[in-house]
Enzyme design. Structure first.
Site, PDB file in Angstrom:
ATOM      1  N   SER A 129      -7.766  -6.072  -0.223  1.00  0.00           N
ATOM      2  CA  SER A 129      -6.919  -7.046  -0.923  1.00  0.00           C
ATOM      3  C   SER A 129      -5.429  -6.768  -0.741  1.00  0.00           C
ATOM      4  CB  SER A 129      -7.256  -6.994  -2.410  1.00  0.00           C
ATOM      5  OG  SER A 129      -6.349  -7.772  -3.151  1.00  0.00           O
ATOM      6  N   TYR A 153      -2.780 -12.711   0.186  1.00  0.00           N
ATOM      7  CA  TYR A 153      -2.403 -13.763  -0.759  1.00  0.00           C
ATOM      8  C   TYR A 153      -1.019 -14.210  -0.313  1.00  0.00           C
ATOM      9  CZ  TYR A 153      -6.076 -12.929  -4.277  1.00  0.00           C
ATOM     10  OH  TYR A 153      -7.263 -12.842  -4.958  1.00  0.00           O
ATOM     11  N   THR A 179      -6.429 -15.939   1.668  1.00  0.00           N
ATOM     12  CA  THR A 179      -7.177 -16.527   0.544  1.00  0.00           C
ATOM     13  C   THR A 179      -6.414 -17.727   0.002  1.00  0.00           C
ATOM     14  OG1 THR A 179      -8.179 -14.413   0.003  1.00  0.00           O
ATOM     15  CG2 THR A 179      -8.132 -16.060  -1.751  1.00  0.00           C
ATOM     16  N   LYS A 261     -10.071 -17.944   3.579  1.00  0.00           N
ATOM     17  CA  LYS A 261     -11.074 -17.649   2.538  1.00  0.00           C
ATOM     18  C   LYS A 261     -10.960 -18.659   1.400  1.00  0.00           C
ATOM     19  CE  LYS A 261     -12.746 -13.824  -0.367  1.00  0.00           C
ATOM     20  NZ  LYS A 261     -12.301 -13.948  -1.755  1.00  0.00           N
ATOM     21  N   HIS A 285     -14.755 -17.484  -4.774  1.00  0.00           N
ATOM     22  CA  HIS A 285     -14.096 -16.367  -5.456  1.00  0.00           C
ATOM     23  C   HIS A 285     -14.990 -15.805  -6.571  1.00  0.00           C
ATOM     24  CE1 HIS A 285      -9.819 -14.804  -5.327  1.00  0.00           C
ATOM     25  NE2 HIS A 285     -10.283 -14.101  -6.329  1.00  0.00           N
TER      26      HIS A 285
END
Ligand code: FMN
Length: 388
Positions: A129, A153, A179, A261, A285
């Site tokens: 992440s 992100y 994402t 994603k 998610h």
């Protein structure tokens, strides 16, 4: 050649000398064990989801709708679980999905490094992440020969986005996973009831706090004024203004494989493929973002059909090896797990994650052995029937 299912032999042989597994084997025991050791806030953040969590539950329940057709005498004494993902041959199709607070799930607070060590030990790739306790460079170094993918992100700051991509490239990640379902944070009643959001406490922001572009926007360094740095993070974290028009820019940032994603709609798959992505990551998610949605498994076949030759990673609701097998039969190229390995981290650190992965792989392998599927290619939609 050893089979992944042999992990059960080790457990039974230990039992002969009275040794029981130190770590939970079933998902239910794992979940219970994690709840016991996690703080109320961390448990709420990891176990909880959006709204009344209907979508989260439906993700898991949707696996019940499918049953694998057993085929006898199919020559599955040895199983070949290898999978090809974006030109990389993986030992198995299992992956670790990005879990933004995995750093905190470890008792030492270094769960990102522990995840990388578990990936190195098992060969199961990790999608790591943006939200890490340790910088992405340190985590990449702990992956050994196992590929890692950097989950991005995209912040509301193009320069910072580019900086993250450059750093991931330099650190040796095998791809960038952007994402798209978290450009705005979902409504999460469990966390709201505790008024708790880990990142606002300055946690899991190591990638931001070490980033030269992020730091250049601060009046004082994050070491001197962590609160101001955290507030800066809060205003740049998500970019809800992003549209398909920005895909060409995202694509232009890197020659590494680019995956999106959070894709569930076949129309979005076509846009992604037209925009030059290398892979699609079908996921909702884990039901943490928008409640009232479709279970991710239900949309997987449409996503696979729309993707054509482009590989599809799937996650959301995978709890067992049998679930992995079903997702593969529905066309996933690789299958991600989220909460199960986060719980493994909570109960046993890197060894706990390794155990969870080995249990999932053993069950996947034994399901294929018993039901007569010698390799991943032999699992097709024709292998499944709807449970009546
Ligand atoms: C605690 C937690 C944190 C997560 N953080 C991220 C993240 O940082 N980036 C991301 O793309 N997905 C994140 N996810 C979603 C997972 O990548 C994955 O889609 C989801 O966990 C799959 O559902 P499952 O947990 O039911 O298997 C997170 C999930 C959990 C449970």
């Amino acid at each position: 050649m050893a089979n992944y299912g042999d992990y059960q032999l080790r457990i039974y042989l230990d039992g002969l000398s009275g040794k029981l597994p130190e770590l939970p084997v079933s998902f239910e025991d794992l979940e219970r064990g994690a709840e016991e050791v996690m703080s109320a806030q961390l448990w709420s953040y990891v176990a909880g989801g959006a709204g009344d969590e209907r979508t989260q539950r439906a993700n898991v329940a949707s696996f019940d709708r499918w049953g694998l057709m057993p085929r006898m005498l199919a020559g599955a004494a040895q199983r070949d679980l290898t999978a090809d993902l974006l030109g990389t041959s993986l030992p198995t199709p299992l992956m670790m999905a990005p879990v933004g607070v995995i750093g905190l799930c470890d008792a030492e607070g270094h769960g990102d490094l522990a995840t990388a060590r578990a990936a190195a030990a098992t060969g199961v790739p990790a999608v790591v992440s943006t939200l890490m306790q340790d910088p992405l460079e340190d985590v990449a170094a702990a992956l050994g020969d196992t590929p890692g993918y950097f989950q991005l992100y995209p912040p509301d700051d193009r320069e910072l986005t580019e900086s993250f991509v450059r750093r991931a490239e330099a650190a040796g990640y095998a791809g960038i996973v952007v994402t798209l379902d978290t450009l705005t944070l979902g409504w999460r009643p469990r966390d709201l009831s505790l008024a708790s959001f880990p990142q606002l406490k300055g946690l899991c922001l190591a990638n931001y706090f070490t980033d030269p572009v992020f730091r250049s926007h601060l009046d004082a360094s994050p070491e001197r004024d962590p609160e101001a740095a955290t507030m800066r993070w809060a205003t740049t974290f998500g970019n809800p203004k992003l549209t398909w028009d920005d895909l060409a820019w995202l694509r232009s940032l890197t020659d590494l494989p680019l995956l999106l994603k959070g894709i569930c709609d076949p129309e979005d798959v076509r846009r992604a493929v037209d925009g030059g992505v290398d892979g699609v990551y079908c996921s909702n998610h884990g039901g943490r973002q928008a409640n009232g949605g479709l279970p991710a498994l239900d949309v997987l076949p449409e996503v696979v059909d729309a993707a054509g030759d482009v590989p599809v990673i799937f996650d959301s609701g995978v709890r067992t090896g049998a679930d992995v097998v079903k997702a593969l039969a529905l066309g996933a190229t690789a299958v991600g797990v989220g909460r199960p390995y986060a719980y493994g981290m909570a109960v046993g650190g890197a060894a706990g994650v390794e155990h969870v992965l080995r249990c999932l792989l053993a069950e996947t392998d034994l399901t294929m052995a018993i039901d007569g599927y010698p390799d991943v290619a032999s699992l097709t939609r024709g292998s499944l029937r709807e449970v009546r």
